[in-house]
Design an enzyme around this catalytic site. Structure first.
Site, short mmCIF file in Angstrom:
data_model
loop_
_atom_site.label_atom_id
_atom_site.label_comp_id
_atom_site.label_asym_id
_atom_site.label_seq_id
_atom_site.Cartn_x
_atom_site.Cartn_y
_atom_site.Cartn_z
N GLU A 262 -5.20 -8.58 0.74
CA GLU A 262 -5.84 -8.22 2.02
C GLU A 262 -7.29 -7.90 1.78
O GLU A 262 -7.63 -7.22 0.81
CB GLU A 262 -5.23 -6.94 2.65
CG GLU A 262 -3.94 -7.13 3.37
CD GLU A 262 -3.45 -5.81 3.99
OE1 GLU A 262 -4.28 -4.97 4.41
OE2 GLU A 262 -2.24 -5.62 4.02
N GLU B 288 0.81 -1.23 0.00
CA GLU B 288 0.00 0.00 0.00
C GLU B 288 0.84 1.28 0.00
O GLU B 288 0.86 2.01 1.00
CB GLU B 288 -0.96 0.00 1.20
CG GLU B 288 -1.86 -1.22 1.25
CD GLU B 288 -2.87 -1.17 2.40
OE1 GLU B 288 -2.79 -0.26 3.23
OE2 GLU B 288 -3.74 -2.07 2.46
O1 IFM Z 1 -4.19 -3.06 9.22
C1 IFM Z 1 -4.13 -2.54 7.93
C2 IFM Z 1 -2.93 -3.09 7.19
O2 IFM Z 1 -1.74 -2.84 7.84
C3 IFM Z 1 -2.84 -2.49 5.81
N1 IFM Z 1 -4.09 -2.59 5.10
C4 IFM Z 1 -5.28 -2.18 5.80
C5 IFM Z 1 -5.37 -2.87 7.15
C6 IFM Z 1 -6.66 -2.45 7.88
O3 IFM Z 1 -6.69 -1.08 8.07
#
Ligand code: IFM
Length: 437
Positions: free
Chosen positions: A345, A160
């Site tokens: 994710e 990210e």
């Molecule tokens: O916890 C975070 C993660 O570190 C990165 N993506 C989003 C998740 C939830 O906010």
């Protein structure tokens, strides 16, 4: 879904703890979380889930779940405490033990090189805003590739980059807590350039490797029907999504965003080509969609995250909208044509309550179901999505929200460090068992 990998994901600072043990250096998150007012309740990742000591128990949980892949990240300051130079053997040993433990349980390790815990020593030299970081990142990547490349064949450079660049350097809500547009633009460019250079480092050191990057996408929809709001939504999409996707897939930074901002990162000849390395896969993280409104006050960026009424929201106050996910996955396939895609994710936080030793998190189960169905429909539309990593294995340190927000399939009692699988963990496990039969 057939021929599809199901996994779980975590990140180093969010779970490891042992922040001052065995020679680990200080990260920007150690500094940021100690800055008064930055993190809810003054929480830090000092102990977190104590995964550094309890990783075997956590790997056993993964085995029990039946996942075939584990996505984790390496803490840069644990292996090179000052970011460059001297290596910390204790740190290398920890990841050796972790990777061996993952493999022993028949699970495939998926390694993220950078999930936000930059060594503070590098931040003191300008961090991501300093172009030299592309060399520091290559050195760090080379170390990981040489030490772990014999066993790890799936690599992700960055997690990210939006969060590192925009949230960390423009909004100042994450480490290093800077609020400056030019710094943020340069940081974004150096992140992407570091990614491109790291791809070469990985490919030159590891045989039969598959390498990608993880980009979080937040689809943007206009609040109303006006042309201004529609343009505003496009701009938000450009700033949050296309800014990172375009260069990785060989396109320029979005023209509409450059025009609106009236500024550009410092780009040198050849940079865009170096960023656009041929990738084996794209990792996509998705949580929510945003509603956008035109800002009549003349600010360069539109008003994002306008609150919609009568919609379902998670405990993060994020709108639940799985169709937007399906649509965006299909759009990525159409516009950028990655060879393979993985949802690296996806998950949700809810107000989990431990009652009689159980957590009945039905909302999390519905969220998973809806989003897996969205992936299925994007696959039917041709998007080459070959796997899904639930965020997250464990409740953990949720950055500026500290330990208040729980995303885990497994509940963590932070006082005792007891792990208790939630109803959603049993559901995920059953899904995987049903698939196997
Ligand atoms: O916890 C975070 C993660 O570190 C990165 N993506 C989003 C998740 C939830 O906010």
């Amino acid at each position: 879904m057939k021929d599809f990998i199901y996994g779980v994901a975590t990140s180093s600072y969010q779970i490891e703890g042992a922040a001052f043990e065995d020679g680990r250096g200080i990260s920007i998150w150690d500094t940021f979380s100690r800055t008064p007012g930055k993190v809810a309740n003054g929480d830090t990742g000092d102990v977190a889930c104590d995964h550094y000591h309890r990783y075997k128990e956590d790997l056993d949980l993964m085995k029990w779940l039946g996942v075939s892949a584990y996505r984790f990240s390496v803490a840069w300051p644990r292996v090179i405490p000052n970011g460059i130079g001297k290596i910390n053997q204790f740190g290398i040993d920890f990841y050796d033990r972790l990777i061996d433990g993952v493999l022993e349980r028949g699970i495939e390790p998926w390694l993220t090189i950078y999930h936000w815990d930059l060594p503070q020593a590098l931040q003191d030299r300008g961090g991501w805003a300093n172009r030299e970081i592309t060399e520091w990142f290559s050195e760090y990547t080379g170390l990981l590739a040489n030490r772990f490349g014999d066993r790890v064949k799936r690599w992700m450079t960055l997690n990210e980059p939006l969060c590192s660049a925009w949230i960390g350097h423009l909004y100042g809500e994450m480490a290093p807590g800077i609020r400056n547009l030019k710094t943020a633009l340069d940081a974004s460019h150096h992140l992407l350039l570091s990614h491109g250079r790291a791809v070469d480092v990985i490919r030159s050191s590891i045989k039969e490797v598959k390498v990608g990057i993880v980009i979080n996408v937040t689809p943007a929809v206009p609040v109303g029907e006006s042309a201004e709001d529609k343009r505003a939504a496009d701009l938000a999409d450009g700033f949050d999504n296309r800014w990172f996707l375009n260069p990785v897939f060989g396109k320029s930074y979005p023209e509409d965003v450059l025009q609106a901002l009236g500024e550009s990162p410092a780009i040198e000849a050849g940079d865009m080509k170096e960023i656009a390395k041929d990738l084996d896969f794209l990792g996509v993280n998705f949580y929510f969609r945003q509603t956008v409104k035109y800002d009549a006050t003349g600010k360069p960026l539109p008003i994002k995250n306008v609150r919609r009424e009568n919609v379902k929201r998670t405990f993060m106050d994020w709108e639940v909208h799985a169709p937007a996910f399906a649509e965006y996955l299909t759009r990525i396939h159409r516009l950028y044509a990655p060879k393979e895609m993985y949802v690296t994710e996806n998950g949700s936080a809810w107000d989990d309550r431990l009652v009689n030793g159980k957590i009945e998190d039905d909302e999390r189960i519905s969220y998973f179901k809806e989003h897996l169905a969205a992936i299925e429909s994007a696959r039917e539309a041709g998007a080459p999505i070959n796997g899904y990593f639930a965020w997250s294995l464990l409740d953990n340190f949720e950055w500026t929200y500290g330990y208040e927000k729980r995303f885990g399939l497994v509940y963590v009692d932070y006082k005792t460090q007891e792990r208790i699988p939630k109803k959603s963990a049993h559901h995920y496990r059953q899904l995987l068992l049903d698939r196997a039969t």
